[in-house]
Motif scaffolding. Sequence first.
Motif, PDB file in Angstrom:
ATOM      1  N   ARG A  27       0.859  -1.187   0.000  1.00  0.00           N
ATOM      2  CA  ARG A  27       0.000   0.000   0.000  1.00  0.00           C
ATOM      3  C   ARG A  27       0.892   1.233   0.000  1.00  0.00           C
ATOM      4  NH1 ARG A  27      -5.028   0.809   3.950  1.00  0.00           N
ATOM      5  NH2 ARG A  27      -5.901  -0.472   2.272  1.00  0.00           N
ATOM      6  N   LEU A  28       0.667   2.114  -0.963  1.00  0.00           N
ATOM      7  CA  LEU A  28       1.323   3.412  -0.992  1.00  0.00           C
ATOM      8  C   LEU A  28       0.252   4.446  -0.666  1.00  0.00           C
ATOM      9  CD1 LEU A  28       3.925   5.006  -1.554  1.00  0.00           C
ATOM     10  CD2 LEU A  28       3.193   5.192  -3.947  1.00  0.00           C
ATOM     11  N   ALA A  29       0.384   5.078   0.507  1.00  0.00           N
ATOM     12  CA  ALA A  29      -0.655   5.990   0.995  1.00  0.00           C
ATOM     13  C   ALA A  29      -0.105   7.402   1.114  1.00  0.00           C
ATOM     14  CB  ALA A  29      -1.185   5.517   2.348  1.00  0.00           C
ATOM     15  N   PHE A  30      -0.998   8.371   0.942  1.00  0.00           N
ATOM     16  CA  PHE A  30      -0.638   9.785   0.987  1.00  0.00           C
ATOM     17  C   PHE A  30      -1.596  10.510   1.936  1.00  0.00           C
ATOM     18  CE2 PHE A  30       0.762   8.094  -3.025  1.00  0.00           C
ATOM     19  CZ  PHE A  30       2.018   8.648  -3.205  1.00  0.00           C
ATOM     20  N   ARG A  31      -1.063  11.511   2.649  1.00  0.00           N
ATOM     21  CA  ARG A  31      -1.852  12.227   3.648  1.00  0.00           C
ATOM     22  C   ARG A  31      -2.649  13.361   3.004  1.00  0.00           C
ATOM     23  NH1 ARG A  31      -4.990  14.413   5.432  1.00  0.00           N
ATOM     24  NH2 ARG A  31      -3.957  16.427   5.689  1.00  0.00           N
ATOM     25  N   ARG A 147     -15.691  21.098 -12.252  1.00  0.00           N
ATOM     26  CA  ARG A 147     -14.732  22.197 -12.376  1.00  0.00           C
ATOM     27  C   ARG A 147     -13.308  21.712 -12.622  1.00  0.00           C
ATOM     28  NH1 ARG A 147     -13.076  24.772  -8.622  1.00  0.00           N
ATOM     29  NH2 ARG A 147     -12.416  26.566  -9.816  1.00  0.00           N
ATOM     30  N   ALA A 148     -13.095  20.415 -12.582  1.00  0.00           N
ATOM     31  CA  ALA A 148     -11.729  19.894 -12.670  1.00  0.00           C
ATOM     32  C   ALA A 148     -11.132  20.160 -14.049  1.00  0.00           C
ATOM     33  CB  ALA A 148     -11.725  18.397 -12.384  1.00  0.00           C
ATOM     34  N   SER A 149      -9.882  20.625 -14.050  1.00  0.00           N
ATOM     35  CA  SER A 149      -9.142  20.824 -15.297  1.00  0.00           C
ATOM     36  C   SER A 149      -7.802  20.108 -15.191  1.00  0.00           C
ATOM     37  CB  SER A 149      -8.911  22.315 -15.565  1.00  0.00           C
ATOM     38  OG  SER A 149      -7.992  22.856 -14.620  1.00  0.00           O
ATOM     39  N   GLN A 150      -7.196  19.815 -16.323  1.00  0.00           N
ATOM     40  CA  GLN A 150      -5.930  19.087 -16.318  1.00  0.00           C
ATOM     41  C   GLN A 150      -4.851  19.862 -15.570  1.00  0.00           C
ATOM     42  OE1 GLN A 150      -4.597  17.202 -19.912  1.00  0.00           O
ATOM     43  NE2 GLN A 150      -6.651  17.129 -20.800  1.00  0.00           N
ATOM     44  N   ASP A 151      -4.780  21.158 -15.781  1.00  0.00           N
ATOM     45  CA  ASP A 151      -3.728  21.950 -15.133  1.00  0.00           C
ATOM     46  C   ASP A 151      -3.901  21.974 -13.620  1.00  0.00           C
ATOM     47  OD1 ASP A 151      -2.609  22.460 -17.577  1.00  0.00           O
ATOM     48  OD2 ASP A 151      -3.490  24.463 -17.788  1.00  0.00           O
ATOM     49  N   GLU A 152      -5.143  22.172 -13.161  1.00  0.00           N
ATOM     50  CA  GLU A 152      -5.371  22.242 -11.716  1.00  0.00           C
ATOM     51  C   GLU A 152      -5.158  20.886 -11.057  1.00  0.00           C
ATOM     52  OE1 GLU A 152      -8.616  25.666 -10.860  1.00  0.00           O
ATOM     53  OE2 GLU A 152      -9.269  24.095 -12.248  1.00  0.00           O
ATOM     54  N   LEU A 153      -5.542  19.816 -11.732  1.00  0.00           N
ATOM     55  CA  LEU A 153      -5.303  18.484 -11.187  1.00  0.00           C
ATOM     56  C   LEU A 153      -3.808  18.189 -11.106  1.00  0.00           C
ATOM     57  CD1 LEU A 153      -8.091  16.456 -13.023  1.00  0.00           C
ATOM     58  CD2 LEU A 153      -8.032  17.032 -10.598  1.00  0.00           C
ATOM     59  N   ALA A 154      -3.062  18.572 -12.136  1.00  0.00           N
ATOM     60  CA  ALA A 154      -1.611  18.352 -12.123  1.00  0.00           C
ATOM     61  C   ALA A 154      -0.960  19.132 -10.987  1.00  0.00           C
ATOM     62  CB  ALA A 154      -1.014  18.751 -13.468  1.00  0.00           C
ATOM     63  N   GLU A 155      -1.449  20.345 -10.735  1.00  0.00           N
ATOM     64  CA  GLU A 155      -0.911  21.130  -9.623  1.00  0.00           C
ATOM     65  C   GLU A 155      -1.195  20.437  -8.300  1.00  0.00           C
ATOM     66  OE1 GLU A 155      -0.744  23.685  -6.298  1.00  0.00           O
ATOM     67  OE2 GLU A 155      -2.654  22.960  -7.132  1.00  0.00           O
ATOM     68  N   ARG A 156      -2.405  19.872  -8.158  1.00  0.00           N
ATOM     69  CA  ARG A 156      -2.753  19.141  -6.930  1.00  0.00           C
ATOM     70  C   ARG A 156      -1.831  17.933  -6.749  1.00  0.00           C
ATOM     71  NH1 ARG A 156      -7.519  17.201  -4.136  1.00  0.00           N
ATOM     72  NH2 ARG A 156      -8.414  19.278  -4.388  1.00  0.00           N
ATOM     73  N   VAL A 157      -1.581  17.190  -7.809  1.00  0.00           N
ATOM     74  CA  VAL A 157      -0.712  16.011  -7.721  1.00  0.00           C
ATOM     75  C   VAL A 157       0.676  16.415  -7.238  1.00  0.00           C
ATOM     76  CG1 VAL A 157       0.416  14.174  -9.024  1.00  0.00           C
ATOM     77  CG2 VAL A 157      -1.982  14.713  -9.467  1.00  0.00           C
ATOM     78  N   GLY A 158       1.234  17.474  -7.824  1.00  0.00           N
ATOM     79  CA  GLY A 158       2.572  17.906  -7.443  1.00  0.00           C
ATOM     80  C   GLY A 158       2.661  18.400  -6.016  1.00  0.00           C
ATOM     81  N   ARG A 159       1.547  18.866  -5.473  1.00  0.00           N
ATOM     82  CA  ARG A 159       1.530  19.400  -4.116  1.00  0.00           C
ATOM     83  C   ARG A 159       1.298  18.320  -3.066  1.00  0.00           C
ATOM     84  NH1 ARG A 159      -3.197  21.579  -2.330  1.00  0.00           N
ATOM     85  NH2 ARG A 159      -3.808  21.961  -4.495  1.00  0.00           N
ATOM     86  N   VAL A 160       0.562  17.269  -3.419  1.00  0.00           N
ATOM     87  CA  VAL A 160       0.120  16.274  -2.437  1.00  0.00           C
ATOM     88  C   VAL A 160       0.899  14.965  -2.527  1.00  0.00           C
ATOM     89  CG1 VAL A 160      -1.824  14.794  -1.803  1.00  0.00           C
ATOM     90  CG2 VAL A 160      -2.192  17.240  -2.206  1.00  0.00           C
ATOM     91  N   PHE A 161       1.156  14.493  -3.732  1.00  0.00           N
ATOM     92  CA  PHE A 161       1.741  13.163  -3.911  1.00  0.00           C
ATOM     93  C   PHE A 161       3.264  13.279  -3.961  1.00  0.00           C
ATOM     94  CE2 PHE A 161      -2.602  12.967  -5.287  1.00  0.00           C
ATOM     95  CZ  PHE A 161      -3.047  11.744  -4.805  1.00  0.00           C
ATOM     96  N   THR A 162       3.839  13.491  -2.776  1.00  0.00           N
ATOM     97  CA  THR A 162       5.266  13.765  -2.661  1.00  0.00           C
ATOM     98  C   THR A 162       5.937  12.753  -1.733  1.00  0.00           C
ATOM     99  OG1 THR A 162       5.005  15.245  -0.762  1.00  0.00           O
ATOM    100  CG2 THR A 162       4.795  16.230  -2.966  1.00  0.00           C
ATOM    101  N   VAL A 163       7.265  12.768  -1.747  1.00  0.00           N
ATOM    102  CA  VAL A 163       8.047  11.853  -0.915  1.00  0.00           C
ATOM    103  C   VAL A 163       7.723  12.031   0.562  1.00  0.00           C
ATOM    104  CG1 VAL A 163      10.395  11.373  -0.101  1.00  0.00           C
ATOM    105  CG2 VAL A 163       9.951  11.581  -2.549  1.00  0.00           C
ATOM    106  N   GLY A 164       7.712  13.267   1.026  1.00  0.00           N
ATOM    107  CA  GLY A 164       7.495  13.514   2.447  1.00  0.00           C
ATOM    108  C   GLY A 164       6.077  13.302   2.909  1.00  0.00           C
ATOM    109  N   ASN A 165       5.134  13.212   1.970  1.00  0.00           N
ATOM    110  CA  ASN A 165       3.719  13.064   2.320  1.00  0.00           C
ATOM    111  C   ASN A 165       3.217  11.650   2.057  1.00  0.00           C
ATOM    112  OD1 ASN A 165       1.381  14.465   3.345  1.00  0.00           O
ATOM    113  ND2 ASN A 165       0.485  14.336   1.292  1.00  0.00           N
ATOM    114  N   ALA A 166       4.141  10.702   1.931  1.00  0.00           N
ATOM    115  CA  ALA A 166       3.788   9.331   1.570  1.00  0.00           C
ATOM    116  C   ALA A 166       4.298   8.351   2.614  1.00  0.00           C
ATOM    117  CB  ALA A 166       4.370   8.983   0.202  1.00  0.00           C
ATOM    118  N   VAL A 167       3.684   7.176   2.617  1.00  0.00           N
ATOM    119  CA  VAL A 167       4.183   6.056   3.406  1.00  0.00           C
ATOM    120  C   VAL A 167       3.953   4.786   2.595  1.00  0.00           C
ATOM    121  CG1 VAL A 167       2.016   5.610   4.652  1.00  0.00           C
ATOM    122  CG2 VAL A 167       4.198   4.961   5.678  1.00  0.00           C
ATOM    123  N   LEU A 168       4.925   3.875   2.645  1.00  0.00           N
ATOM    124  CA  LEU A 168       4.834   2.597   1.951  1.00  0.00           C
ATOM    125  C   LEU A 168       4.679   1.492   2.993  1.00  0.00           C
ATOM    126  CD1 LEU A 168       5.013   0.925  -0.682  1.00  0.00           C
ATOM    127  CD2 LEU A 168       7.504   0.861  -0.349  1.00  0.00           C
TER     128      LEU A 168
END
Length: 558
Positions: A27-31, A147-168
């Motif tokens: 499981r790869l989980a993100f906060r 309201r979802a757009s590709q640019d805004e979703l990509a920004e969310r991914v880069g902000r949330v799905f990171t090394v420090g915000n994950a646990v394996l």
Amino acid sequence: MTTLHDTEVDGVRCFWVDTGRPTLAARLAFRSGIADEDITESGWQHLIEHAALDRFPRGGTVDINGHVTLTDTAFDFHGDGADVGEHLARLTRWLAAPAFERLDHEIGVLRAEADVRGSSPLARALSWRYGARGPGLAAYAEPGLGRASQDELAERVGRVFTVGNAVLILDGPPPPDLRIELPAGDLRPLVEAVPVESPPAAYEEGSGIVVSGTVPREGPMFVGVEVLQRVLVERLRHEEGGAYAPWTNYERVDRETAVVTAGSDIRPELTAGIVDTTLGLLDELAAAGPREEWVTETVDRIVRGMRDPYAAIGVAMGAGMRYLHGREPETLDQMVERVRATTVAGLAEGFGQVRESVLLGAPPGTDAQRRLRMLQFPRTAPAASGRAFRSINWPADTSRLRLADHAIQVSDEQSAIEARYDDVVGLMVHEDGARTALRADGYSVTVDPRVWTDGHRAVDEIDSRVPAARHLPHPPLPGDAPQRAGLLGRWWPAVRRRLSSPRATYVGVLGLYLLFAVGFVGSMIKFGGGPTGIVVIALVWGAVAVHRALREGLADSS
């Protein structure tokens, strides 16, 4: 003995136990979860999770799943160790450089899922407590998807799905060639869950009986909910014979707080007394706690499950999620020790906290208002200024839509419901032209332009008053389109209402008396004699008496 291993893989914190299985579960989980969004972006985390897994082949040799909770987003894989490692690498490569080629398709899938899933009693309980923010968003069908757009979703991914915000989390050693390719970032703290209502209180709930209350997250009530389910099954099913499936839930809503929720279906013959029964149970549990043997048996069952070798990954899961939530990870021995520390007195205190903070969902037909304050849309005085719109069925329908400087109001002659523009967290833009202004506390005001004269002008003004960033594309309102009544249907109810009013009664009775008096005097004149002074005085005195009596009755009714 289950040993918890704590390491890192490419900077990602990793907790694993060795179950000895020939396969690997990961499981790869993100906060980040539902409670981290606001209503205008609700569903984006779910959309990202779907898009990330959409690139994996269906029906392959690796079992794949993903889910979004109130506080977290997780991706699960199970299969051959090398294949699981490749899937993790492929997933994280996409998260490092996301692309949303099938965005409309995934939005359609999620909307279909929301239609099937609907709103649960648990989600509604959270919404009554937290409104249209934080944990309360669980009750909404992800209205931010439009309201979802590709640019805004990509920004969310880069902000949330990171090394420090994950646990394996793994149920075996990390594969030696495992690679996790995520951008840098920090662990995101849990967002405080802020209630919008002051308990204790009650609301109407169509599914049966539901109770919820808040407790400290580190207290013993994660065990208490298991005992509570047994209490409910024993009382409502086995003793009363009026329920089939009582349920309980323990939901961590922020770093310090958890919500205990319980509910049950109820047979009609138990409905009248179910509020007293439920509150009585909570009072008993708060005063004396549950039966000691039930607590002991529940603790033993939980510990047995923790120590089951086939459930060993639960130790890594628990440690990993505690880490994501900013708490110290626990070993199996520490987990068992915390469960074993549960006492009857500690649970009594926990049930007391639930009782003090209770929100009770009661089915129709109960007298919950006798025991608790009923939650309902707050009403206010109608605004004196602003553009007003009459119902298409005026004068039968005397309600008014008024767009004041500060709010949208729908009023009757006495009071109004309103949505202040500065408190509108989302404006549902329905496909049929209607608008629903959603307040932060979860109450909403719907404006259907087909209901109001010049309603399209009202909608245009509402659209201009609420910032475009809060406009949420939404399906049409349910039900048939409103119809304008015929001329008689619009006017006859108004005439009847006027005739049945105290003032109309006053005028009618006084008029009949005067008509009688005139007729009486006329008859006397016709048959040869005018009214004597005594007769005139009597008629005048009677008119005054009728006037006073009717005036007093009119005053009493106002």
